[in-house]
Motif scaffolding. Structure first.
Motif, mmCIF file in Angstrom:
data_model
loop_
_atom_site.group_PDB
_atom_site.id
_atom_site.type_symbol
_atom_site.label_atom_id
_atom_site.label_comp_id
_atom_site.label_asym_id
_atom_site.label_seq_id
_atom_site.Cartn_x
_atom_site.Cartn_y
_atom_site.Cartn_z
ATOM 1 N N UNK A 114 41.017 50.507 36.067
ATOM 2 C CA UNK A 114 42.057 50.021 36.966
ATOM 3 C C UNK A 114 43.199 51.018 37.083
ATOM 4 N N UNK A 115 43.728 51.098 38.279
ATOM 5 C CA UNK A 115 44.965 51.847 38.519
ATOM 6 C C UNK A 115 46.129 50.876 38.658
ATOM 7 N N UNK A 116 45.829 49.585 38.526
ATOM 8 C CA UNK A 116 46.848 48.540 38.516
ATOM 9 C C UNK A 116 46.914 47.974 37.098
ATOM 10 N N UNK A 117 48.001 47.313 36.786
ATOM 11 C CA UNK A 117 48.171 46.753 35.440
ATOM 12 C C UNK A 117 47.465 45.405 35.373
ATOM 13 N N UNK A 118 46.195 45.445 34.939
ATOM 14 C CA UNK A 118 45.354 44.249 34.925
ATOM 15 C C UNK A 118 44.817 44.025 33.512
ATOM 16 N N UNK A 119 45.294 43.013 32.812
ATOM 17 C CA UNK A 119 44.765 42.729 31.470
ATOM 18 C C UNK A 119 43.257 42.457 31.540
ATOM 19 N N UNK A 120 42.508 43.086 30.640
ATOM 20 C CA UNK A 120 41.067 42.895 30.611
ATOM 21 C C UNK A 120 40.277 44.044 31.207
ATOM 22 N N UNK A 121 40.953 44.988 31.882
ATOM 23 C CA UNK A 121 40.226 46.155 32.387
ATOM 24 C C UNK A 121 39.780 47.002 31.202
ATOM 25 N N UNK A 122 38.705 47.765 31.401
ATOM 26 C CA UNK A 122 38.169 48.571 30.306
ATOM 27 C C UNK A 122 38.888 49.912 30.169
ATOM 28 N N UNK A 123 39.276 50.474 31.307
ATOM 29 C CA UNK A 123 39.975 51.760 31.327
ATOM 30 C C UNK A 123 41.177 51.624 32.240
ATOM 31 N N UNK A 124 42.309 52.154 31.813
ATOM 32 C CA UNK A 124 43.502 52.154 32.655
ATOM 33 C C UNK A 124 43.994 53.576 32.812
ATOM 34 N N UNK B 120 36.163 50.905 40.261
ATOM 35 C CA UNK B 120 37.537 51.408 40.234
ATOM 36 C C UNK B 120 38.400 50.409 40.998
ATOM 37 N N UNK B 121 39.380 49.818 40.328
ATOM 38 C CA UNK B 121 40.251 48.820 40.954
ATOM 39 C C UNK B 121 41.540 49.473 41.431
ATOM 40 N N UNK B 122 41.785 49.342 42.720
ATOM 41 C CA UNK B 122 42.995 49.912 43.345
ATOM 42 C C UNK B 122 43.322 49.044 44.544
ATOM 43 N N UNK C 180 39.885 40.253 37.529
ATOM 44 C CA UNK C 180 39.478 39.659 36.242
ATOM 45 C C UNK C 180 38.234 38.791 36.399
ATOM 46 N N UNK C 181 38.129 38.097 37.527
ATOM 47 C CA UNK C 181 36.932 37.287 37.777
ATOM 48 C C UNK C 181 35.708 38.180 37.945
ATOM 49 N N UNK C 182 35.883 39.313 38.615
ATOM 50 C CA UNK C 182 34.780 40.263 38.801
ATOM 51 C C UNK C 182 34.340 40.829 37.452
ATOM 52 N N UNK D 276 29.677 44.912 36.334
ATOM 53 C CA UNK D 276 29.884 46.339 36.107
ATOM 54 C C UNK D 276 29.922 46.646 34.612
ATOM 55 N N UNK D 277 29.414 47.831 34.276
ATOM 56 C CA UNK D 277 29.433 48.270 32.885
ATOM 57 C C UNK D 277 30.812 48.744 32.465
ATOM 58 N N UNK D 278 31.592 49.227 33.448
ATOM 59 C CA UNK D 278 32.916 49.777 33.144
ATOM 60 C C UNK D 278 33.813 49.554 34.360
ATOM 61 N N UNK D 279 34.978 48.973 34.131
ATOM 62 C CA UNK D 279 35.949 48.773 35.205
ATOM 63 C C UNK D 279 37.224 49.518 34.845
#
Length: 379
Positions: free
Chosen positions: A83-93, A5-7, A70-72, A78-81
């Motif tokens: 994000x609660x931030x606007x990050x192109x390439x995340x799997x779920x927003x 979870x990216x925050x 994005x590098x991570x 991770x099988x699923x990332x």
């Protein structure tokens, strides 16, 4: 299975974090490993992967964090990332803040003048809009969690995201913590402490960020109400509170407005109020509105608020344009009228019923089921 979870700033008490935490408990029971990617956090560092590149200013801050995440993702750890931030390439927003481009349009419309020109010159707004668009159009995006139909429809219209990627999961509300019994517990005491008469109509506003949440318009509506004994209590923080106080003074309603700042426990104020008003310029699904419903308060909000989709006009609240102070004043006057006490009481009962399906367990189950589908786990 591993989820991240990216925050940028993670606190276990934040609304977005609470939303996810309820769901992750069920996944951990299935041996799913959960990691939080954060620049900074509150509490225990267990399960935290720090991503804290150097930055100066908020644009560089967001760009750096996004690049680090994005590098991570590219490393395949991770099988699923999500994000609660606007990050192109995340799997779920999780679109908890809605669509930034829509908010800017509505804000500039309200401000008028050269607001749109100034917004276009902001590096941070430009970056955020571009990152948002790139994220929604990225081929690796598998799901978007929307907290209202309003946000879902806006994303589909603006970015062309496929319907099967858009999942509406309304915020949950603690129905045991927020309940109509707060009226008997707190009404008399709170009104006495604030110097508000027992029979005076009391309008409650809860929210931080007064411009976005519509405090200036609410003050104008208060001044236009027929009931000149109506009182307004404003709970929430804003760095420009002095400006709001000046508006109240200019309108001649400052004696009828209490600015209380942020409050650790808002329940006493729900208990003391007769109605809840949030004429927000843009709010995907405010928790405060759900709490007010749960406490049995009729809710008056705007067409650009996700909570409007829970309102049956005249049955549990009213909806109007955020900038229409006259309409807002009419709705508040109707709820404040002594002759409508029975109607208002019935609306309060309907308000409670309107969120009884939004308990925390139901919300957690919905998000858990989505994660399981995305991870290919059995129900």
């Amino acid at each position: 299975m591993k989820i991240a979870i990216a925050r940028q700033k993670y606190t276990p008490f934040g609304g977005a974090e609470r939303f996810v935490e309820h769901a992750l408990a069920g996944l951990r029971a299935q041996s799913v490993e959960v990691t939080v990617i954060a620049r900074e956090w509150t509490g225990d560092a267990a399960g935290i992967l720090q991503c804290n590149p150097f930055y100066l200013g908020r644009t560089w801050r967001d760009v750096g964090f996004a690049h680090g995440v994005q590098q991570i993702i590219a490393a395949g750890r991770f099988d699923l990332v999500q994000s609660h931030e606007r990050i192109p390439g995340c799997h779920v927003f999780r679109a908890g803040d809605g669509v930034h481009a829509t908010w800017l349009e509505l804000r500039d419309q309200a401000r008028g003048g050269i607001a749109r020109f100034l917004t276009g010159r902001s590096p941070w707004h430009t970056y955020t809009k571009d990152a948002e668009a790139a994220m929604f159009r990225h081929p690796d995006l598998r799901a978007v969690i929307c907290n209202s139909n309003m946000v879902r429809d806006d994303i589909a219209r603006r970015f062309g995201v496929a319907a099967d990627k858009l999942h509406v999961v309304h915020n949950g509300v603690d129905l045991d913590y927020f309940h109509p019994g707060l009226r008997d517990e707190h009404r008399r005491r709170v009104r006495a402490e604030l110097g508000i008469a027992a029979d005076a109509p009391l309008i409650l506003f809860v929210g931080s960020g007064f411009e976005r949440k519509g405090v200036p318009g609410l003050l104008r509506a208060l001044a236009a109400m027929e009931r000149k004994d109506a009182q307004l209590v404003v709970v929430g923080k804003d760095r420009d509170q002095k400006l709001a106080e000046k508006i109240a003074q200019t309108l001649g309603v400052d004696a009828r407005v209490r600015f209380l700042g942020g409050q650790q426990d808002v329940r006493p104020y729900y208990g003391a109020a007769d109605m809840f008003c949030l004429p927000t310029l843009y709010d995907p699904m405010p928790n405060a509105a759900l709490e007010a419903f749960a406490c049995g308060l009729p809710v008056v909000t705007s067409t650009t608020c996700g909570a409007a989709e829970l309102i049956e006009e005249g049955k549990n609240g009213f909806v109007c344009n955020a900038l229409d102070a006259a309409a807002l004043a009419r709705h508040m006057t109707m709820l404040a009228d002594d002759g409508n006490r029975r109607l208002a009481a019935g609306m309060g009962e309907a308000a409670r019923r309107s969120v009884e399906h939004l308990d925390l367990t139901t919300m957690a189950q919905a998000i858990t089921d989505l994660y399981r589908r995305l991870l290919g786990l059995q129900p």
